[in-house]
Design a protein around this motif. Sequence first.
Motif, PDB file in Angstrom:
ATOM      1  N   GLU A  75      64.910  77.325 -29.952  1.00 16.16           N
ATOM      2  CA  GLU A  75      64.313  76.851 -28.698  1.00 16.16           C
ATOM      3  C   GLU A  75      64.142  75.332 -28.714  1.00 16.16           C
ATOM      4  N   LYS A  76      63.686  74.810 -29.844  1.00 19.97           N
ATOM      5  CA  LYS A  76      63.535  73.355 -29.956  1.00 19.97           C
ATOM      6  C   LYS A  76      64.884  72.663 -29.802  1.00 19.97           C
ATOM      7  N   GLU A  77      65.907  73.227 -30.442  1.00 19.70           N
ATOM      8  CA  GLU A  77      67.232  72.617 -30.350  1.00 19.70           C
ATOM      9  C   GLU A  77      67.816  72.741 -28.942  1.00 19.70           C
ATOM     10  N   LEU A  78      67.554  73.848 -28.277  1.00 19.92           N
ATOM     11  CA  LEU A  78      68.022  73.995 -26.898  1.00 19.92           C
ATOM     12  C   LEU A  78      67.369  72.946 -25.993  1.00 19.92           C
ATOM     13  N   GLU A  79      66.099  72.683 -26.215  1.00 19.85           N
ATOM     14  CA  GLU A  79      65.402  71.671 -25.415  1.00 19.85           C
ATOM     15  C   GLU A  79      65.971  70.281 -25.665  1.00 19.85           C
ATOM     16  N   LYS A  81      69.011  69.776 -26.579  1.00 19.32           N
ATOM     17  CA  LYS A  81      70.442  69.885 -26.288  1.00 19.32           C
ATOM     18  C   LYS A  81      71.303  69.514 -27.485  1.00 19.32           C
ATOM     19  N   GLN A  82      70.909  70.032 -28.607  1.00 20.63           N
ATOM     20  CA  GLN A  82      71.692  69.825 -29.826  1.00 20.63           C
ATOM     21  C   GLN A  82      71.620  71.072 -30.692  1.00 20.63           C
ATOM     22  N   PHE A  83      72.559  71.185 -31.604  1.00 17.04           N
ATOM     23  CA  PHE A  83      72.546  72.312 -32.537  1.00 17.04           C
ATOM     24  C   PHE A  83      72.961  71.809 -33.902  1.00 17.04           C
ATOM     25  N   SER A  84      72.192  72.211 -34.900  1.00 20.87           N
ATOM     26  CA  SER A  84      72.558  71.901 -36.279  1.00 20.87           C
ATOM     27  C   SER A  84      72.291  73.152 -37.123  1.00 20.87           C
ATOM     28  N   PRO A  85      73.281  73.575 -37.874  1.00 16.16           N
ATOM     29  CA  PRO A  85      73.077  74.773 -38.693  1.00 16.16           C
ATOM     30  C   PRO A  85      72.020  74.525 -39.767  1.00 16.16           C
TER      31      PRO A  85
END
Length: 114
Positions: A75-79, A81-85
Amino acid sequence: MSASDHLANKRTFLAWVRTAIALMGFGFVIAKFQIFLHILAHQPLTSTTLLGGVIMIIMGIATLLYGFYEYIQQEKELERKQFSPRLTPMIIYTSLLTVLAIALVVSLYLSTGI
């Protein structure tokens, strides 16, 4: 991000919850079955009698907590607008469940006396 991204994240979390419930339910069944077998055999309950069921319940709790952690992080990453494995938490979670699964196998092996 779009609403579908948040809803997909929620569905993934619910999959973690279903898995956790299944593990905890299976642990409960194992524990009750061990009690039933001891009653049938007129044997006293020992401290290791319920160990297999308890390990499965702990695995379920760990799965639920990790699923919640993943949900929050996503949810934090969606807010943002980034993604990190996140490999480290996944390695820790996988290692923990592997150790618990090995302990369950050893517990079941010792309790059956095979």
